[in-house]
Design an enzyme around this catalytic site. Structure first.
Site, short mmCIF file in Angstrom:
data_model
loop_
_atom_site.label_atom_id
_atom_site.label_comp_id
_atom_site.label_asym_id
_atom_site.label_seq_id
_atom_site.Cartn_x
_atom_site.Cartn_y
_atom_site.Cartn_z
N HIS A 120 -35.03 3.03 28.15
CA HIS A 120 -35.13 4.27 28.30
C HIS A 120 -36.06 5.04 27.34
O HIS A 120 -35.85 4.88 26.23
CB HIS A 120 -33.87 5.22 28.47
CG HIS A 120 -33.91 6.48 29.27
ND1 HIS A 120 -34.35 7.81 28.36
CD2 HIS A 120 -33.72 7.05 30.32
CE1 HIS A 120 -34.23 8.73 29.17
NE2 HIS A 120 -33.95 8.50 30.55
N ASP A 197 -27.31 2.17 23.24
CA ASP A 197 -27.21 3.51 24.31
C ASP A 197 -26.72 3.15 25.30
O ASP A 197 -26.82 2.39 26.35
CB ASP A 197 -28.81 3.50 24.53
CG ASP A 197 -29.28 4.52 25.51
OD1 ASP A 197 -28.37 5.28 25.96
OD2 ASP A 197 -30.16 4.57 25.97
N GLN A 200 -25.91 4.58 30.52
CA GLN A 200 -25.57 4.07 31.70
C GLN A 200 -24.15 3.29 31.93
O GLN A 200 -23.68 2.99 32.98
CB GLN A 200 -26.63 3.20 32.07
CG GLN A 200 -28.07 3.99 32.51
CD GLN A 200 -28.05 4.96 33.72
OE1 GLN A 200 -26.94 4.77 34.38
NE2 GLN A 200 -28.68 6.13 33.57
N LYS A 223 -23.30 12.03 32.71
CA LYS A 223 -23.49 10.85 33.47
C LYS A 223 -22.13 10.27 33.67
O LYS A 223 -22.04 9.10 34.25
CB LYS A 223 -24.42 9.81 32.78
CG LYS A 223 -25.75 10.21 32.85
CD LYS A 223 -26.86 9.06 32.20
CE LYS A 223 -28.03 9.70 31.97
NZ LYS A 223 -29.08 9.92 32.89
N CYS A 363 -38.21 7.21 33.55
CA CYS A 363 -38.48 7.26 31.85
C CYS A 363 -38.15 5.97 31.48
O CYS A 363 -37.59 5.70 30.28
CB CYS A 363 -37.27 7.97 31.38
SG CYS A 363 -37.31 9.81 31.80
N1 PMP Z 1 -30.59 6.14 28.03
C1 PMP Z 1 -30.37 5.80 29.35
C2 PMP Z 1 -30.23 4.40 29.48
C3 PMP Z 1 -30.47 6.89 30.44
O1 PMP Z 1 -30.40 6.35 31.45
C4 PMP Z 1 -30.56 8.26 29.91
C5 PMP Z 1 -30.71 9.39 30.97
N2 PMP Z 1 -31.47 8.93 32.27
C6 PMP Z 1 -30.64 8.60 28.55
C7 PMP Z 1 -30.51 7.53 27.62
C8 PMP Z 1 -31.11 9.94 28.16
O2 PMP Z 1 -29.60 10.71 28.67
P1 PMP Z 1 -29.92 12.35 28.74
O3 PMP Z 1 -31.15 12.79 29.38
O4 PMP Z 1 -28.59 12.98 29.24
O5 PMP Z 1 -30.13 12.64 27.16
#
Ligand code: PMP
Length: 405
Positions: A120, A197, A200, A223, A363
């Site tokens: 991401h 990270d 997910q 999430k 993203c």
């Molecule tokens: N890492 C991953 C794998 C994600 O899916 C996301 C959110 N889509 C993020 C980081 C970032 O999370 P946040 O926007 O809540 O900071």
């Protein structure tokens, strides 16, 4: 142990009170919030609202206690060795930036950080910014054709200059779960640290950071059935101890004089300013609720929905599914494209069917490039989804094919 998804759905106020059909298949973007988190926040704001770590009156002490209880709940959820290993942040992005900045501050030009092409942007851009700021070398783990991080590339890529491997625990596009054991082994062989990270992954059950054998773990509250504006950075005590502060401000200091400032111990060193207190309380309640769930039965349920969706997509020749065909080490997230149709147009038709689906690059532009696409549709399944959500999606896709083709 059996699991009743419909009963679980009733515990989510938005899903329970929807007056129109709502097939919510975008939990990878934001899950719905559990009532325990909402209740805890309302209770906190109406009985214990005050600033934390500062006041000596009873209300302020109650607020501090609530905030620290949330830290303990997060530690339990991750099986951290101690609550002090939990740093509250604004979310996964903030947690990842914290490590990129603070850990990055300990690196020298020529030191190497390894990430993957499946990240991401939150675990991609901060490292590029560090590279450009500090002259480190940023390396990228390649992907297999199906989009999994290619562990076979680790030995060649991870050299004695490597200081950190920072990769996703689970892809937000394909649901592929990374081979953490191989990554940790490669890092340990050269004395590097490992960051995962977990944004997910934690939606599908508690993590065990000690069993994973890693150094840093990041995730967001919104999430995993909790509120927005809060996230967690877990750091192994010895890893956090080595880090300089990220942001300066109140609450993160020992002594401040015109000449110099001494800094507090972790986790407070990394929590400058008034933290998101009610959000932490809400997240703690969500995590406490999550640890009580029958996860093995939920995984069976999620995998059954995943298989139902993949089987349905396979019977529609216009659909191209991206990501691993192998369902092992795979969370229930499915990226797909309908030949010749823009993902956003597909989402609009599905919305008419009450199906909330994501379309775009998620993203993860380097991963999109790997697949040779600009974007995809993405269905993400959470424990509160049922077969009716999958069937509504498939019916909506048929409609989109008919209307848009
Ligand atoms: N890492 C991953 C794998 C994600 O899916 C996301 C959110 N889509 C993020 C980081 C970032 O999370 P946040 O926007 O809540 O900071």
């Amino acid at each position: 142990m059996s699991f009743d998804a419909a009963a679980l759905r009733a515990e989510f106020p938005l899903l329970a009170s929807a007056t129109m059909p709502l097939h919510y298949l975008d939990s990878a973007a934001t899950s719905q919030i559990h009532h325990a988190a909402l209740d805890a926040m309302v209770r906190h704001e109406t009985t214990a609202r005050a600033n934390v770590m500062r006041g000596t009156y009873r209300l302020a002490e109650a607020a501090t206690e609530a905030y620290e209880t949330a830290r303990t709940q997060a530690a339990r959820f991750l099986n951290a060795a101690a609550p002090d290993e939990i740093v509250f942040t604004a979310g996964a992005t903030a947690a990842l930036n914290l490590v990129a900045y603070a850990f990055g501050g300990t690196l020298r030009p020529g030191d190497e950080v390894v990430i993957s092409l499946a990240e991401h942007h939150s675990n991609f851009v901060p490292w590029q910014m560090l590279r450009d700021r500090a002259g480190i070398c940023l390396k990228f783990l390649p992907l297999t054709a199906e989009g999994r991080i290619d562990s076979a590339a680790l030995p060649a890529l991870v050299t004695s200059r490597c200081r950190l491997i920072a990769v996703t625990h689970c892809s937000n596009v394909t649901g592929a779960v990374s081979d953490v054991a191989a990554i940790v082994a490669a890092a340990r062989a050269v004395g590097a640290r490992v960051l995962l990270d977990g944004a997910q992954q934690v939606q599908h059950g508690p993590a065990d950071v000690q069993a994973l054998g890693i150094d840093f773990y990041a995730f967001s509250g919104h999430k995993c059935y909790g509120p927005n504006g809060i996230g967690v950075l877990w750091g192994r005590a010895d890893a956090l101890d080595c880090l300089p502060p990220f942001q300066g401000g109140g609450g993160m200091v020992g002594e401040v004089t015109p000449e110099a400032t001494s800094f507090a111990m972790p986790p407070y060193r990394f929590e400058a300013g008034t933290p998101p207190i009610a959000q932490a309380v809400g997240l703690g309640a969500a995590l406490d609720w999550m640890v009580t769930l029958p996860w093995p039965a939920i995984h069976v349920h999620e995998q059954a929905l995943l298989q139902r969706l993949l089987a349905g997509l396979a019977t529609r020749p216009q659909v191209r599914v991206l990501g691993p065909a192998d369902l092992t080490a795979r969370q229930p997230i499915v990226a797909f494209n309908l030949a010749g149709l823009h993902p956003h147009d597909v989402c609009q038709v599905l919305d008419r069917h009450g199906v909330a689906l994501r379309g775009g690059h998620h993203c993860a532009q380097p991963l999109m490039r790997h697949f040779g696409v600009d974007g995809t549709n993405r269905a993400s399944i959470a424990p509160y989804n049922t077969t009716s959500d999958i069937d509504a999606l498939l019916a909506g896709l048929d409609d989109a094919i008919e209307v848009l083709a």
